[in-house]
Design a protein around this motif. Structure first.
Motif, short mmCIF file in Angstrom:
data_model
loop_
_atom_site.label_atom_id
_atom_site.label_comp_id
_atom_site.label_asym_id
_atom_site.label_seq_id
_atom_site.Cartn_x
_atom_site.Cartn_y
_atom_site.Cartn_z
N HIS A 1 7.74 0.68 -0.75
CA HIS A 1 8.07 -0.72 -0.70
C HIS A 1 7.32 -1.85 -0.03
O HIS A 1 7.21 -2.85 0.03
CB HIS A 1 9.63 -0.68 -0.94
N GLN A 2 7.16 -1.08 1.36
CA GLN A 2 6.62 -2.07 2.60
C GLN A 2 5.29 -2.37 1.90
O GLN A 2 4.68 -3.49 2.27
CB GLN A 2 6.70 -0.79 3.72
N VAL A 3 4.34 -1.14 1.60
CA VAL A 3 3.05 -1.61 1.27
C VAL A 3 2.86 -2.49 0.19
O VAL A 3 2.15 -3.39 0.02
CB VAL A 3 2.43 -0.30 0.55
N VAL A 4 3.78 -2.38 -1.12
CA VAL A 4 3.76 -3.35 -2.02
C VAL A 4 4.13 -4.90 -1.73
O VAL A 4 3.71 -5.85 -2.13
CB VAL A 4 4.87 -3.22 -3.24
N ALA A 5 5.20 -4.93 -0.72
CA ALA A 5 5.67 -6.33 -0.22
C ALA A 5 4.42 -6.92 0.65
O ALA A 5 4.32 -8.13 0.67
CB ALA A 5 6.97 -6.07 0.63
N ALA A 6 3.23 -6.18 1.21
CA ALA A 6 2.30 -6.79 1.70
C ALA A 6 1.32 -7.34 0.69
O ALA A 6 0.26 -7.76 1.26
CB ALA A 6 1.73 -5.57 2.49
N GLY A 7 1.64 -7.15 -0.45
CA GLY A 7 0.62 -7.70 -1.65
C GLY A 7 -0.37 -6.72 -2.28
O GLY A 7 -1.29 -7.09 -2.98
N ASN A 8 0.15 -5.34 -2.09
CA ASN A 8 -0.79 -4.43 -2.79
C ASN A 8 0.01 -4.12 -4.17
O ASN A 8 1.33 -3.66 -4.07
CB ASN A 8 -0.83 -3.43 -2.07
N SER B 1 -1.64 1.83 7.17
CA SER B 1 -1.83 0.94 8.20
C SER B 1 -2.83 -0.30 7.63
O SER B 1 -2.45 -1.46 7.60
CB SER B 1 -2.28 1.23 9.31
N TYR B 2 -4.10 0.17 6.87
CA TYR B 2 -4.87 -0.91 6.33
C TYR B 2 -4.15 -1.69 5.07
O TYR B 2 -4.02 -2.90 4.96
CB TYR B 2 -5.95 -0.08 5.52
N LEU B 3 -3.33 -1.04 4.37
CA LEU B 3 -2.61 -1.55 3.23
C LEU B 3 -1.42 -2.55 3.64
O LEU B 3 -1.45 -3.94 3.28
CB LEU B 3 -1.78 -0.52 2.32
N ASP B 4 -0.87 -2.38 4.98
CA ASP B 4 0.35 -3.10 5.37
C ASP B 4 -0.48 -4.40 6.01
O ASP B 4 0.20 -5.52 5.86
CB ASP B 4 0.74 -2.40 6.46
N ALA B 5 -1.84 -4.37 6.47
CA ALA B 5 -2.44 -5.46 7.01
C ALA B 5 -3.23 -6.40 5.88
O ALA B 5 -3.62 -7.14 6.09
CB ALA B 5 -3.44 -4.93 8.08
N GLY B 6 -3.39 -5.75 4.62
CA GLY B 6 -3.69 -6.33 3.56
C GLY B 6 -5.17 -6.44 3.71
O GLY B 6 -5.88 -7.22 3.01
N THR B 7 -6.06 -5.49 4.32
CA THR B 7 -7.48 -5.47 4.57
C THR B 7 -7.97 -4.95 3.36
O THR B 7 -9.39 -4.92 3.29
CB THR B 7 -7.73 -4.88 5.93
N VAL C 1 -4.24 -1.90 -5.65
CA VAL C 1 -5.21 -3.08 -5.45
C VAL C 1 -4.59 -4.46 -4.90
O VAL C 1 -3.34 -4.59 -5.11
CB VAL C 1 -5.77 -3.59 -7.13
N ASN C 2 -5.49 -5.17 -4.21
CA ASN C 2 -4.89 -6.39 -3.84
C ASN C 2 -5.65 -7.54 -4.25
O ASN C 2 -6.90 -7.82 -4.46
CB ASN C 2 -5.43 -6.49 -2.16
N ASP C 3 -4.74 -8.54 -4.83
CA ASP C 3 -5.36 -9.62 -5.81
C ASP C 3 -5.72 -10.75 -4.81
O ASP C 3 -6.15 -11.81 -5.22
CB ASP C 3 -4.20 -10.21 -6.51
N LYS C 4 -5.83 -10.80 -3.41
CA LYS C 4 -6.06 -11.66 -2.68
C LYS C 4 -7.41 -12.15 -2.86
O LYS C 4 -8.02 -13.59 -2.79
CB LYS C 4 -5.74 -11.73 -1.16
N ARG C 5 -8.34 -11.30 -2.92
CA ARG C 5 -9.87 -11.80 -3.08
C ARG C 5 -10.36 -11.36 -4.08
O ARG C 5 -11.41 -12.38 -4.61
CB ARG C 5 -10.41 -11.14 -1.86
#
Length: 613
Positions: free
Chosen positions: A301-308, A280-286, A582-586
């Motif tokens: 695939h859903q988690v990767v599509a969320a930017g992870n 859920s955290y990964l889906d939200a990108g938090t 890992v998430n590249d947003k921040r």
């Protein structure tokens, strides 16, 4: 390639004892990206589930501390498949093992301080080591004594007469998963009575004095477990500022010995109750980073599509079916080989562990990625791959005295052959994989039933007690050849080390958890008569800090692997893959080598990686 152990963080996938024990390296990161020291990094406590009222005490089984962020060891094991003695620096900057391998001299990091400003000293290490004895973890390494040479140097010495080729891993906790936390003597020293080392020495003897000393240490362990420091005093890169049941806030520790490499100002540890919440955290990108999490292919695939972005690396864990060879027909090698031909490992892995597993290349007792450390290319090519082949399976079973009538296999005595496969609670991957195994075996003429087993803590004792002739088991748990193959030809097969020798115990003895019950010797084509338990024990006696020791290990391990491949005490199904996100947003500048990726994110930071965008 540096092969690492898989990080299991929470049920339902597997058991928490398999959490990787890993962390900092002394080299710096690439330095790319921003360098704001005020940035906030959000992640999950890999081994810590936030628990209201739990103490900030790493020795408490349910604690509120975070390894590599605030809880520290002298070093961190690299997880090298061939050489488990490979360690990365933690609070120890360097160390040297004596030529005989019986003492280890450790130099602490220059400038290392606790978050209250006091120096990290040899006294902290000596008192921490005394706590290890109370906890029962020092004995894993045959540790006998720890002394301060000066304020920044300590010597760790093996027990007299003992030789453990993994003694060096006392730095980083590879042997048996034991962790050796370093805590401040100013905070924990009062829990230890004067003369504690005399008590420890007495506990290593025999007779009434040893029994009394052991009782004293056990009592002290309970006292230490219950200790609840008022504040977090950290020697790591961060220190806990506040926490509750939903979130912990850690801030940068300015007294950390490598504070200049930390480019994150604070860390938020989110509460996690299991895989679904992490997803859920990964889906939200938090989350900026997340640990290994079991998930179906569509969820991945859903988690990767969320930017992870996934960080994938091999691990030293494999799933397998195991047999009690004391129970017919599993006592017959032809029967076990036949089952290996019936079960399609690729099909089982595709359903059981689709996103974080790879089908085992064959049956060896070691993960496929580790085989080059033990076998030559010619030896690897000579292994039986056990590719699905029902014709071979049929021939083997008929030669073993079984008969096929009306599509059903019958045992030599005329009884129909059926299999009951228990699955421990919470193991979703094993549950899904069992449905494929059931279908394959039933279609072949062996009606198979899946039963819901108890939780892992009860499943294991049941397995050891002989209640499951066929069951699920985790194998190949390195690093190191001995730990890897001891999952088959070690205590679970009745082989218990006794000093410089090994004793074989029969089934159902309290001294060993023998549920495999393989023969004492096996006649292996091309090798002759082999005693795999003795060979596996010999792996524990080798000195691995020399090329000759590693060469001996390779030669012995090759024989063990060939024995497993022929004898089939287990059917190895898939090797796990450690998939982190890992998430590249921040943030940016993530580590790229397996040696660093396999560490907790707190160590990435301590090594100079992770910069704010």
């Amino acid at each position: 390639m540096s092969i690492r152990r898989l990080r299991f963080l929470s049920m339902p996938l597997a058991v928490a004892a398999l959490v990787a024990l890993i962390a900092a390296c002394s080299s710096s990161g690439s330095g790319g990206g921003g360098s704001s020291s005020s940035a906030t990094f959000t992640t999950i406590g890999y081994t810590t589930v936030l628990t209201p009222g739990a103490p900030m005490n790493p020795f408490n089984a349910t604690n509120n501390v975070f390894p590599t962020f605030d809880a520290m060891q002298l070093g961190w094991n690299e997880g090298n498949a061939a050489n488990p003695d490979q360690e990365l620096p933690g609070l120890a900057s360097s160390w040297s093992l004596s030529p005989a391998g019986t003492s280890l001299t450790v130099h602490l990091q220059p400038g290392a301080k606790w978050s209250d400003g006091k120096r990290v000293t040899a006294t902290d290490v000596v008192d921490s080591a005394a706590i290890w004895f109370c906890q029962g973890s020092a004995q894993t390494y045959n540790l006998g004594l720890v002394t301060a040479d000066n304020s920044s140097t300590v010597t760790l010495t093996e027990s007299p007469g003992a030789h453990n080729n993994l003694f060096e891993t006392v730095l980083g906790g590879a042997s048996g998963g034991a962790t050796q936390w370093i805590v401040p003597s100013s905070e924990y020293g009062h829990l230890l009575p004067s003369g504690i080392w005399a008590t420890i020495k007495a506990s290593e003897g025999t007779g009434k004095a040893a029994t009394a000393a052991t009782t004293t240490l056990t009592s002290l362990a309970k006292k230490i477990d219950a200790f609840a420091p008022k504040t977090d005093i950290s020697a790591g890169p961060f220190v806990i500022k506040r926490l509750n049941n939903s979130q912990a806030l850690l801030v940068k520790n300015p007294d950390f010995y490598a504070a200049g490499k930390i480019h994150v100002g604070q860390v938020i540890m989110e509460h996690q109750s299991g895989n679904q919440q992490i997803v859920s955290y990964l889906d939200a990108g938090t989350l900026d980073a997340a640990p290994y999490t079991a998930m179906a292919t569509n969820v991945y695939h859903q988690v990767v599509a969320a930017g992870n972005a996934p960080l994938r690396m091999p691990s030293l864990v494999a799933s397998a079916l195991t047999f009690d060879e004391q129970v017919a027909p599993y006592s017959n090698v032809k029967v076990r080989q036949a089952l290996a031909y019936v079960i399609n490992r690729s099909a089982v892995q595709k359903v059981g562990e689709p996103t974080s597993g790879t089908p085992s290349a064959t049956i060896t007792g070691a993960v496929s990625g580790a085989l080059p450390d033990y076998l030559t290319p010619a030896q690897r090519a000579s292994l039986n791959p056990y590719s699905p082949d029902t014709a071979k399976a049929t021939s083997l079973l008929k030669s073993a005295g079984l008969t096929l009538k009306g599509g059903q296999w019958y045992l030599p005595g005329g009884k129909p052959w059926t299999i009951t496969l228990p699955v421990p609670q919470g193991f979703a991957d094993w549950q899904s994989a069992s449905s494929v195994i059931k279908s394959e075996l039933t279609s072949f003429g062996i009606p198979t039933t899946i039963t819901g087993g108890p939780a892992w803590t009860s499943y294991q004792p049941n397995l050891f007690a002989g209640k499951y002739p066929v069951g699920w088991w985790l194998i190949a748990l390195g690093p190191g050849a001995y730990d890897t193959f001891a999952r088959i030809y070690g205590t679970y097969d009745g082989y218990v080390p006794a000093g410089s020798t090994v004793k074989r115990y029969p089934a159902r003895k309290a001294a060993a958890d023998n549920f495999l019950n393989t023969p004492n010797t096996v006649s292996v084509p091309g090798l002759g008569t082999v005693n795999p338990g003795q060979l596996t024990f010999e792996l524990s006696q080798l000195g691995l800090n020399s090329s000759s020791g590693l060469a001996q290990q390779k030669a012995i391990a090759a024989k063990v692997i060939q024995t497993v491949n022929y004898e089939v005490p287990v059917i190895q199904l898939w090797d796990y893959i450690d998939v982190q996100f890992v998430n590249d947003k921040r943030f940016t500048d993530w580590p790229t080598s397996d040696a660093i990726i396999g560490q907790d994110p707190g160590v990435w930071m301590a090594d100079g990686f992770v910069h704010a965008k």
